[in-house]
Design a protein around this motif. Structure first.
Motif, PDB file in Angstrom:
ATOM      1  N   ARG A 237      -2.048  -3.814  -9.152  1.00 38.75           N
ATOM      2  CA  ARG A 237      -2.593  -3.456  -7.844  1.00 38.75           C
ATOM      3  C   ARG A 237      -2.349  -4.630  -6.906  1.00 38.75           C
ATOM      4  O   ARG A 237      -2.638  -5.765  -7.260  1.00 38.75           O
ATOM      5  CB  ARG A 237      -4.086  -3.173  -7.941  1.00 38.75           C
ATOM      6  N   ASP A 238      -1.812  -4.344  -5.721  1.00 42.51           N
ATOM      7  CA  ASP A 238      -1.632  -5.377  -4.712  1.00 42.51           C
ATOM      8  C   ASP A 238      -2.939  -5.524  -3.940  1.00 42.51           C
ATOM      9  O   ASP A 238      -3.503  -4.529  -3.475  1.00 42.51           O
ATOM     10  CB  ASP A 238      -0.505  -5.009  -3.747  1.00 42.51           C
ATOM     11  N   ALA A 239      -3.421  -6.741  -3.819  1.00 44.00           N
ATOM     12  CA  ALA A 239      -4.687  -6.996  -3.129  1.00 44.00           C
ATOM     13  C   ALA A 239      -4.651  -6.425  -1.712  1.00 44.00           C
ATOM     14  O   ALA A 239      -3.714  -6.658  -0.965  1.00 44.00           O
ATOM     15  CB  ALA A 239      -4.966  -8.497  -3.078  1.00 44.00           C
ATOM     16  N   GLY A 240      -5.635  -5.620  -1.390  1.00 48.95           N
ATOM     17  CA  GLY A 240      -5.753  -5.055  -0.063  1.00 48.95           C
ATOM     18  C   GLY A 240      -4.833  -3.890   0.235  1.00 48.95           C
ATOM     19  O   GLY A 240      -4.819  -3.371   1.347  1.00 48.95           O
ATOM     20  N   GLU A 241      -4.053  -3.450  -0.742  1.00 51.52           N
ATOM     21  CA  GLU A 241      -3.118  -2.337  -0.551  1.00 51.52           C
ATOM     22  C   GLU A 241      -3.550  -1.150  -1.413  1.00 51.52           C
ATOM     23  O   GLU A 241      -4.060  -1.335  -2.513  1.00 51.52           O
ATOM     24  CB  GLU A 241      -1.698  -2.749  -0.944  1.00 51.52           C
TER      25      GLU A 241
END
Length: 76
Positions: A55-59
């Motif tokens: 998971r990409d932070a904030g995405e």
């Protein structure tokens, strides 16, 4: 937070050093979809599967990377 990455690693030259080797980056809404798509690829070609999605932070959504060897199709 486990599983959070800021970026996906760049494609290494080793991954695609011969014709027929493929790097597949999958981006989907959820883990289940990502792993279902990876399984479709694995059912057709020799695959080095990803064991977990990132998971990409904030995405939104998840990403995973798997490797295919199109030179070695699986028997039907």
């Amino acid at each position: 937070m486990p599983g959070v990455v800021l970026y996906m690693d760049p494609i290494n030259e080793t991954y695609v050093s011969w014709p027929g080797l493929v790097v597949v980056d999958i981006a989907t809404a959820d883990d289940a979809t990502a792993f279902a798509f990876q399984q479709l690829l694995a059912d057709r070609w020799t695959t080095a599967p990803a064991l977990h999605a990132m998971r990409d932070a904030g995405e939104p959504g998840v990403r995973l990377r798997c490797f295919l060897d199109l030179r070695q199709p699986l028997d039907s």
